[in-house]
Design a protein around this motif. Sequence first.
Motif, PDB file in Angstrom:
ATOM      1  N   ILE A 149       0.857  -1.181   0.000  1.00  0.00           N
ATOM      2  CA  ILE A 149       0.000   0.000   0.000  1.00  0.00           C
ATOM      3  C   ILE A 149       0.898   1.238   0.000  1.00  0.00           C
ATOM      4  O   ILE A 149       1.771   1.372   0.855  1.00  0.00           O
ATOM      5  N   THR A 150       0.684   2.114  -0.964  1.00  0.00           N
ATOM      6  CA  THR A 150       1.447   3.361  -1.038  1.00  0.00           C
ATOM      7  C   THR A 150       0.491   4.534  -0.868  1.00  0.00           C
ATOM      8  O   THR A 150      -0.475   4.684  -1.634  1.00  0.00           O
ATOM      9  N   ILE A 151       0.752   5.356   0.132  1.00  0.00           N
ATOM     10  CA  ILE A 151      -0.083   6.520   0.437  1.00  0.00           C
ATOM     11  C   ILE A 151       0.618   7.772  -0.087  1.00  0.00           C
ATOM     12  O   ILE A 151       1.771   8.033   0.276  1.00  0.00           O
ATOM     13  N   GLN A 152      -0.058   8.516  -0.925  1.00  0.00           N
ATOM     14  CA  GLN A 152       0.481   9.792  -1.383  1.00  0.00           C
ATOM     15  C   GLN A 152      -0.364  10.910  -0.797  1.00  0.00           C
ATOM     16  O   GLN A 152      -1.493  11.168  -1.226  1.00  0.00           O
ATOM     17  N   GLY A 153       0.195  11.539   0.237  1.00  0.00           N
ATOM     18  CA  GLY A 153      -0.508  12.644   0.881  1.00  0.00           C
ATOM     19  C   GLY A 153       0.034  13.971   0.409  1.00  0.00           C
ATOM     20  O   GLY A 153       0.349  14.150  -0.773  1.00  0.00           O
ATOM     21  N   CYS A 172      -6.871  11.862  -0.513  1.00  0.00           N
ATOM     22  CA  CYS A 172      -5.507  11.585  -0.944  1.00  0.00           C
ATOM     23  C   CYS A 172      -5.526  10.430  -1.944  1.00  0.00           C
ATOM     24  O   CYS A 172      -6.581   9.854  -2.231  1.00  0.00           O
ATOM     25  N   THR A 173      -4.360  10.077  -2.432  1.00  0.00           N
ATOM     26  CA  THR A 173      -4.236   8.951  -3.362  1.00  0.00           C
ATOM     27  C   THR A 173      -3.572   7.778  -2.646  1.00  0.00           C
ATOM     28  O   THR A 173      -2.504   7.944  -2.042  1.00  0.00           O
ATOM     29  N   ILE A 174      -4.209   6.609  -2.716  1.00  0.00           N
ATOM     30  CA  ILE A 174      -3.625   5.403  -2.120  1.00  0.00           C
ATOM     31  C   ILE A 174      -3.614   4.305  -3.186  1.00  0.00           C
ATOM     32  O   ILE A 174      -4.656   3.976  -3.765  1.00  0.00           O
ATOM     33  N   THR A 175      -2.438   3.767  -3.419  1.00  0.00           N
ATOM     34  CA  THR A 175      -2.292   2.664  -4.373  1.00  0.00           C
ATOM     35  C   THR A 175      -2.246   1.347  -3.611  1.00  0.00           C
ATOM     36  O   THR A 175      -1.461   1.198  -2.660  1.00  0.00           O
ATOM     37  N   PHE A 176      -3.084   0.415  -4.035  1.00  0.00           N
ATOM     38  CA  PHE A 176      -3.188  -0.885  -3.355  1.00  0.00           C
ATOM     39  C   PHE A 176      -2.864  -1.996  -4.341  1.00  0.00           C
ATOM     40  O   PHE A 176      -3.524  -2.130  -5.380  1.00  0.00           O
ATOM     41  N   ASN A 177      -1.837  -2.763  -4.036  1.00  0.00           N
ATOM     42  CA  ASN A 177      -1.454  -3.908  -4.867  1.00  0.00           C
ATOM     43  C   ASN A 177      -1.526  -5.185  -4.036  1.00  0.00           C
ATOM     44  O   ASN A 177      -0.904  -5.268  -2.962  1.00  0.00           O
ATOM     45  N   TYR A 178      -2.285  -6.136  -4.529  1.00  0.00           N
ATOM     46  CA  TYR A 178      -2.462  -7.415  -3.833  1.00  0.00           C
ATOM     47  C   TYR A 178      -1.888  -8.518  -4.716  1.00  0.00           C
ATOM     48  O   TYR A 178      -2.279  -8.670  -5.874  1.00  0.00           O
TER      49      TYR A 178
END
Length: 391
Positions: free
Chosen positions: A190-194, A287-293
């Motif tokens: 999970i990458t959070i871009q605040g 914000c933008t959150i990228t989720f990779n499973y």
Amino acid sequence: MNEQLFEKLDLAYEDMVVIRRHLHMHPELSFKEVKTAQYIHDFYANLGIEVQSGVGGNGVVARVKGARPGKTVALRADFDALPIQDEKDVPYKSTVPGVMHACGHDGHTAALLQLAKVIFDLREDLAGEYVFIHQHAEEFAPGGAISMIEDGCLDGVDVIFGTHLWSLTPYSSIEYRTGPIMAAADRFEITIQGAGGHGAAPHQTKDAVVIGAQLVMNLQQLVSRRVDPIESAVLSIGSFMADNAFNVIADSAKLGGTVRTFSPEIRDLMEQEMRRVVEGTALTNDCTITFNYFRGYPAVVNHQKETEFLQQVAKTVPDISAIVESKPQMGGEDFAYYLEKVPGTFFFTGAQPVDAAPFPHHHPKFDFEERAMLIAAKTLGAAALDYQKTE
């Protein structure tokens, strides 16, 4: 015939230890096991046993045919190591900095090599064919099993057996289980871009650390509030990175972790619900959150008939003092892929050190009772021979 097998394996035990310790001193990481694969190949070639290298990558497969027709039985051992510094004080300590056999794969390999040698010696009195699968890259998904299967390691195979030396299970015991015995092992990132800024003016930022903390707490509620209590699931966050100076509000943060399940339905549910929580948190915090499973190995699901057969076989091995139905383990294993293709079973061989403190798998001081290799070899060998008598 089993008595001859056991007697010959007893005589081979010292060589088994020599092989194990050599491999322990010279470990190689997943997908990089070039010298280990060559060592295994040379062992078979020097005995005159039919052997094929480069199976699905670094895999090695050897075959021994008995004098009479019969079933084809596959036995599997893995041989990759882990990126862990060996902290044991033993003569066979790893000589490779930052790499060690911290899961027993060196023992699996040594046991299977000596078992193959004994079966080769007995081949004139045996029926059927015996396939010895030496698999690379069990420790790192996508693993070596898939590519080895695609490359034909299971061609013509009627049944497969495998075991794992288990350092926290008492020596001289066997643990079996019908159905799921090891979990599906998935991972996520999970990458959070605040929006970072000065620690004195938080109102001008979108704090990635606070957002990440919300995610951690919300995700931890999924198992307790979204999964049926009768089912099993684990969600663990193993890393949370947002490195900044003390007076800086984080612009971004990264989280990583693992999900373990047994049921395909629960596996789907966890991925679905995690995605929902991530999307909701992103919306709430603007914000933008990228989720990779990333889906790893499926659950190891043992076949009932073959597991019950193995349980009975274990009763004939004189060195075994206890045969116990295992609880499911949340660890993952790509032996699962073999069981999706052919009937078989995977079991644990108790290998808790008798004269030393036990350490869990993947620990820097991991070790096991070496005599457990002999029990593993005898149990696998008896299963292979006795399976020829089944209908």
